[in-house]
Design a protein around this motif. Structure first.
Motif, short mmCIF file in Angstrom:
data_model
loop_
_atom_site.label_atom_id
_atom_site.label_comp_id
_atom_site.label_asym_id
_atom_site.label_seq_id
_atom_site.Cartn_x
_atom_site.Cartn_y
_atom_site.Cartn_z
N ARG A 1 0.82 -1.20 0.00
CA ARG A 1 0.00 0.00 0.00
C ARG A 1 0.86 1.26 0.00
O ARG A 1 1.96 1.26 0.56
N VAL A 2 0.32 2.27 -0.62
CA VAL A 2 1.01 3.56 -0.64
C VAL A 2 0.30 4.44 0.37
O VAL A 2 -0.87 4.78 0.21
N ALA A 3 1.00 4.77 1.45
CA ALA A 3 0.35 5.44 2.58
C ALA A 3 -0.27 6.76 2.16
O ALA A 3 -1.39 7.09 2.54
N SER A 4 0.43 7.49 1.33
CA SER A 4 -0.05 8.83 1.00
C SER A 4 -1.35 8.81 0.22
O SER A 4 -2.07 9.79 0.19
N ALA A 5 -1.64 7.64 -0.41
CA ALA A 5 -2.80 7.59 -1.27
C ALA A 5 -4.10 7.84 -0.52
O ALA A 5 -5.09 8.24 -1.11
N LEU B 1 -12.37 5.77 -3.68
CA LEU B 1 -13.06 4.80 -4.52
C LEU B 1 -13.60 5.55 -5.73
O LEU B 1 -14.34 6.52 -5.57
N ALA B 2 -13.20 5.12 -6.90
CA ALA B 2 -13.63 5.82 -8.11
C ALA B 2 -14.43 4.86 -8.99
O ALA B 2 -14.03 3.71 -9.17
N ALA C 1 -9.51 10.14 -11.06
CA ALA C 1 -10.29 10.46 -9.88
C ALA C 1 -9.54 10.11 -8.60
O ALA C 1 -9.74 10.73 -7.54
N LEU C 2 -8.68 9.08 -8.69
CA LEU C 2 -7.89 8.70 -7.52
C LEU C 2 -6.62 9.53 -7.40
O LEU C 2 -5.82 9.32 -6.50
N GLY C 3 -6.41 10.42 -8.35
CA GLY C 3 -5.23 11.28 -8.27
C GLY C 3 -4.15 10.88 -9.24
O GLY C 3 -3.03 11.37 -9.16
N GLY C 4 -4.45 9.94 -10.09
CA GLY C 4 -3.47 9.57 -11.12
C GLY C 4 -2.58 8.42 -10.67
O GLY C 4 -2.35 8.18 -9.49
N MET C 5 -2.10 7.70 -11.66
CA MET C 5 -1.27 6.52 -11.38
C MET C 5 0.03 6.90 -10.69
O MET C 5 0.60 6.12 -9.93
N ALA C 6 0.49 8.14 -10.89
CA ALA C 6 1.77 8.54 -10.32
C ALA C 6 1.74 8.50 -8.79
O ALA C 6 2.78 8.46 -8.14
N ARG C 7 0.54 8.54 -8.21
CA ARG C 7 0.47 8.44 -6.75
C ARG C 7 0.78 7.03 -6.27
O ARG C 7 1.11 6.81 -5.12
N TRP D 1 -18.56 1.17 1.84
CA TRP D 1 -17.80 1.98 0.89
C TRP D 1 -18.28 3.42 0.83
O TRP D 1 -17.56 4.32 0.45
N GLU D 2 -19.54 3.64 1.26
CA GLU D 2 -20.05 5.01 1.23
C GLU D 2 -19.26 5.92 2.16
O GLU D 2 -19.24 7.13 1.98
N ASN D 3 -18.62 5.31 3.16
CA ASN D 3 -17.87 6.13 4.11
C ASN D 3 -16.56 6.65 3.53
O ASN D 3 -15.91 7.49 4.14
N LEU D 4 -16.15 6.10 2.39
CA LEU D 4 -14.93 6.57 1.76
C LEU D 4 -15.22 7.79 0.91
O LEU D 4 -16.38 8.13 0.68
N ARG D 5 -14.18 8.39 0.45
CA ARG D 5 -14.36 9.47 -0.53
C ARG D 5 -14.63 8.81 -1.88
O ARG D 5 -13.73 8.20 -2.48
N VAL D 6 -15.87 8.86 -2.30
CA VAL D 6 -16.27 8.17 -3.52
C VAL D 6 -16.45 9.20 -4.63
O VAL D 6 -16.97 10.29 -4.41
N LYS D 7 -16.01 8.86 -5.80
CA LYS D 7 -16.18 9.77 -6.92
C LYS D 7 -16.66 8.97 -8.12
O LYS D 7 -16.09 7.92 -8.46
#
Lengths: 667, 346
Positions: free
Chosen positions: B63-67, B76-77, B104-110, B338-344
């Motif tokens: 996992r990438v912590a910053s994500a 969740l996109a 929506a998740l900020g790009g693959m670079a994350r 999943w609704e509790n996450l930031r969903v886009k």
């Protein structure tokens, strides 16, 4: 024995005086690697020798070969040392001088011998390459809907095999597809004789190689010469041929057990390659445990390469390989006693080609008058076809290796087109009574094996034939036990039978679903089958698109072992793996009582619970018997779901349900 | 009868010399000492030394912590093609849907850093063609591979442990061809690629693991959403069955726990659920085009439990019916709500 001192300080190997060891001695003589001719009788006929050299010649007397009485006893050995050996000052490197007349063999023949060696290496390599490629490996280049086929005609050697063709023509009265290629080999034989044996046959090359690798000390010199003379036991292959061809007429292709190409594919494909994978895999697996990146990388890449080019991605196991490999080792080891034992004595394909070799346009011409009976021609004779002087050449036994002409120091032997046949025996050397008896045995084999285990009286539940296999009787008329289907099967599902289908069915393919199941979309076994025992069906036919699907059997549940049925445990891996659509395995949702295994606190009976379960059932109309359910059943030793041959679509009688019978279908 | 010639007996008792005594005695002592040393070194005192359950759970956490921290991006996109809403125009290509979801998740670079070795784990379980929707859509796999390269990955490896003949699965799923076309390295599950690891799960203890799938800098799970007769619905968490070698047929007796165990072991950098075409019944293998529905949807998430919990609604399932989701939630692998996450939704 001659004492060394009598020769004025010339070092004389004591063994040189012993005639039987002569050949061995001059192999060890550094200055003179060429063999020295054996001479008959008096020392005066010993070939002129270079008198400046210091080596010692013991002469060996071999009685003039008497065709009627071959045998080891005919070598009478007398030790004669050359009478005049000068006390030479210094051995200096001399130009190699040929024995005998000193005339080297024709350049064309000397070249041809090397061409022959190159041809043997090439065809053996090709055979092995085809065998390695008798496996589907997949490619990134293929589209998702590209039919899965092998890119190469990996069964080419079998298609060119006229013995296979003859057997199946006699049993089926047809030539199956690619088998027409074998006419080409027949044509080659009619021009050049048994060149296939000496130049092409991969199994023959193997024997040629092992004959060179394995000769004992006894297998040199005079004993080897003796072994390479024509022997009566060479008739055996003709008797085998007659028996197999007559068995073919009566409906069995059992001769495939002895076909050299079949043996090579079967024993190397099912035995040698998996064994190499086993050993190589262990060794490379061990190497990848070495704590060094370099070693690990090399081991890893080697494994990758081998798994994608030589062997399979996982270890294959075959029933019966112990016997198949044992027999391979046995015939290879026989070369220690009789060079090319297999080719000379047992090979029915060699015998078959020998029958046609009598018409060959190319052959040997001998000038017996010039022959000095040195027997050099016999030292490396591959076919034991009597190239030596004083006897007639056996055209049907000759492998056309051309070693005799190259070796002949007197230019006696000449291979040419349309030779005179005064010194040639063209016909096989067989006795009429034995030949008739062999043919009779071939004829009797079929009733003898079938009254013991009749095919449609006592169906064996485990004789599950590959998809596309023809009806059992026709199958045995065609199956040559070459094991191509077993080699190509991606799931290791096909195995050589032992006695499951009677004596007649030894090493024919059967599916053992516990080891591997029949891949739903796979038709490769039919693609590589050279004789049509397994027909070249398409995916559409197998899957049943627009036609009835090919069924090879039917699955049954053992409710006493099946987890949801007998142990109230969820499972249905079988249902998940069932490849048909709609699935032949369907599940019944039930709520079943189950006992909690732990007893109550005061020692009372364990409590009862209710669990929801899916209990599997087979729909026999949809089941194709592929065995995926049996393969994946987690009841490991004796599966809770298993397939048997009943309901196989190739049979009109081995059926369960009336609607499955194909009496009314055109077949 | 021949009489034996009389044998002259020499005096039997000949004392060895002192030197001989020392040499022979020393040799005997040496053998004894050597045996004792070897025996002591490999002594398995308690028995079953190899199998003793020592050692910690081996977790593969990519996992990438910053994500999760940067709140301007979704966790969740859901990317849908307009076709799902308005018929008539051609649906968006899978590549575009994956791009939309990842944006929506900020790009693959994350998720993928420059120079990373990235392992993409699609579902290549079955000998089925893309139209059967039993394996991940090859275009989705190719999209992920390509976007990972664009983000600076050094190598992108595509691998899975198949159920059917792997060569056939890889070829006929179309993933081999499509992944190769964009530069992905495709690794088939050859036997030597498996190494026993300690999962220490409730049902999965030691198991042969497909090393290619766990030896990486970043792991992207690219499952296909589909029906499963026993587990009812499977996507991200169940996809980790592909890392297992050995005889995994036993796991169905407790499929929910084994799915949760696997999801505890494998913590991916990113999950991209393929719902371009969804197998709505006869899962997991399918085989009939009539059992599939075109949905043109991609669900991307940093939380594999949430991705499954959302994706199961596509075939009309509910998270409460899927015990493995609850287990994953309780174990803290992710959230089933999943609704509790930031969903886009895009």
């Amino acid at each position: 024995m001659v004492a060394p001192s009598e020769h004025g300080g010339v070092s004389l190997d004591v063994a040189a005086a012993s005639a039987t060891k002569l050949a061995h001695v001059h192999h060890d003589t550094h200055d003179f690697p060429e063999p020295i001719p054996w001479k008959t009788g008096h020392a005066g006929t010993v070939a002129p020798l270079d008198r400046d050299t210091t080596w010692i010649v013991g002469a060996k007397a071999v009685t003039a070969p008497s065709p009627g009485a071959p045998g080891r006893g005919s070598v009478t050995a007398t030790a004669v040392a050359t009478p005049t050996i000068p006390v030479a000052a210094k051995p200096k490197p001399k130009k190699k001088k040929l024995p005998g007349s000193g005339i080297p063999a024709r350049l064309s023949i000397r070249t041809l011998v090397w061409v022959r060696r190159a041809s043997q290496v090439f065809f053996f390599a090709l055979f092995m390459y085809f065998l390695f490629q008798t496996a589907f490996r997949g490619t990134f280049a293929a589209q998702a809907d590209t039919p899965v086929r092998l890119p190469l005609p990996v069964e080419a050697f079998l298609l060119a095999d006229p013995f296979v063709t003859a057997m199946t023509v006699l049993s089926t009265h047809t030539v199956y597809r690619g088998l027409l290629w074998s006419i080409g080999l027949l044509a080659l034989t009619l021009v050049f004789g048994r060149v296939f044996c000496g130049w092409i046959c991969p199994f023959g090359t193997l024997h040629h190689f092992f004959g060179w690798l394995l000769p004992s000390r006894r297998g040199r010199g005079g004993v080897r010469v003796e072994a390479n003379k024509t022997h009566t036991y060479q008739r055996a292959k003709y008797y085998l041929l007659y028996a197999f061809l007559v068995a073919g007429v009566f409906g069995s292709a059992i001769g495939g057990l002895f076909d050299p190409i079949c043996i090579a594919v079967r024993s190397i494909g099912l035995g040698v390659i998996p064994a190499a994978q086993y050993i190589g895999g262990r060794a490379l697996g061990g190497a990848s445990m070495v704590p060094s990146r370099g070693v690990q990388g090399v081991a890893d890449h080697t494994q990758d390469f081998l798994a994608s080019s030589v062997w399979q991605s996982h270890q294959f196991y075959f029933h019966q390989t112990w016997l198949i490999v044992f027999l391979l080792i046995a015939v290879l080891f026989a070369n220690r006693f009789i060079p090319r034992f297999w080719c000379r004595v047992l090979c029915p394909l060699g015998a078959f080609l020998g029958v046609f070799a009598r018409f060959a346009l190319f052959g040997m011409e001998k000038d017996h008058a010039k022959c000095t009976d040195c027997n050099l021609c016999l030292v490396n004779c591959q076919g034991a076809d009597s190239p030596q002087g004083g006897v007639k050449w056996r055209q049907d036994e000759c492998h056309m290796c051309l070693n005799c002409e190259t070796a002949c120091p007197e230019d006696v032997i000449k291979f040419r087109f349309l030779p005179n046949r005064k010194g040639t025996v063209t016909k096989p050397d067989t006795e009429r009574r034995t030949a008739l008896a062999a043919a009779g045995a071939g004829a009797l084999f079929l009733p003898a094996s079938r009254i013991a285990d009749a095919l449609d009286v006592n169906y064996h539940s485990k004789v599950i034939r590959p998809p596309g296999a023809v009806e059992e009787r026709g199958f045995l008329e065609r199956c040559i036990r070459c094991a191509e289907c077993m080699k190509v099967c991606p799931n290791n599902a096909l195995h050589p039978a032992f006695l499951e289908s009677g004596l007649e069915g030894v090493w024919t393919p059967i599916l053992i679903a516990r080891i591997g199941y029949c891949e739903h979309s796979c038709v490769l076994c039919g693609q590589v089958c050279p004789t049509g025992a397994i027909q070249k069906i398409t995916e559409k036919e197998k899957l049943g698109i627009d036609v009835a699907p090919v069924k090879i059997g039917t699955a049954f549940y053992d409710h006493g072992r099946c987890l949801p049925w007998s142990m109230q445990t969820p499972c249905i891996v079988c249902e998940e793996f069932c490849p048909t659509s709609p699935k032949a395995i369907w599940v019944e949702e039930v709520e079943a009582p189950v006992r909690d295994s732990k007893p109550g606190p005061n020692g009372e009976q364990p409590a009862m619970k209710t669990v929801k379960l899916q209990r599997p059932h087979v729909d026999p109309a949809l089941c194709i018997g592929c065995g995926a359910c049996e393969k994946v059943c987690p009841v490991q030793d004796q599966p809770a779901v298993y397939i048997t041959s009943v309901g196989e679509s190739r049979s009109k009688t081995n059926v369960i349900l009336l609607e499955n019978t194909n009496y009314n279908q055109k077949s | 009868m021949k009489s034996k010639p009389e044998v002259k007996t020499e005096p039997t008792l000949v004392r060895p010399s002192r030197r001989e005594l020392l040499v022979r005695g020393g040799a005997a002592l040496g053998v004894l000492a050597g045996s004792a040393a070897i025996g002591r070194a490999v002594w398995d005192q308690g028995g079953f030394g190899v199998g003793s359950a020592e050692g910690a759970r081996q977790v593969r956490d990519f996992r990438v912590a910053s994500a999760r921290k940067e709140t301007q991006f979704a966790e969740l996109a859901i990317a849908r093609s307009p076709l799902a809403k308005t018929a008539g125009e051609p649906p968006l290509a899978p590549m575009q849907l994956v791009r939309n979801a990842l944006e929506a998740l900020g790009g693959m670079a994350r998720f993928v850093s420059r120079g990373d070795i990235v392992v993409v784990k699609p579902n290549i379980g079955w000998d089925r063609m893309p139209v059967h929707a039993a394996n991940t859509n090859p275009d989705v796999v190719a999209a992920v591979v390509q976007i990972a390269y664009e983000a600076g990955a050094k190598r992108v490896v595509v691998a899975d442990g198949s159920c059917n003949d792997p060569n056939r699965c890889f070829q006929r799923s179309g993933i081999w061809r499509k992944a190769y076309a964009v530069g992905g390295e495709v690794v088939l599950p050859a036997e030597h690629r498996f190494r026993t690891m300690r999962l220490k799960g409730d049902v999965l203890d030691e198991w042969p693991i497909f090393t290619t799938l766990v030896d990486a800098d970043k792991v992207i799970n690219v499952p296909v959403a589909k029906h499963h007769n026993l587990a009812k619905f499977t996507a991200a968490m169940k996809n980790w069955y592909g890392v297992l070698g050995g005889r995994r047929n036993r796991l169905h007796q407790n499929i929910d726990t084994s799915i949760a165990d696997l999801a505890t072991f494998m913590r991916p950098s990113l999950t991209v659920v393929d719902a371009i075409r969804v197998l709505v019944r006869n899962g997991p293998q399918g085989g009939n085009i009539d059992d599939t529905r075109e949905m043109h949807t991609i669900v991307a998430s940093v939380d594999q439990v949430a991705a499954d919990a959302f994706a199961c609604t596509l075939i009309g399932q509910h998270r409460d019916n899927l015990p493995y989701l609850k287990m994953g939630h309780e174990r803290g692998i992710g959230t089933m709500y999943w609704e509790n996450l930031r969903v886009k939704e895009v």
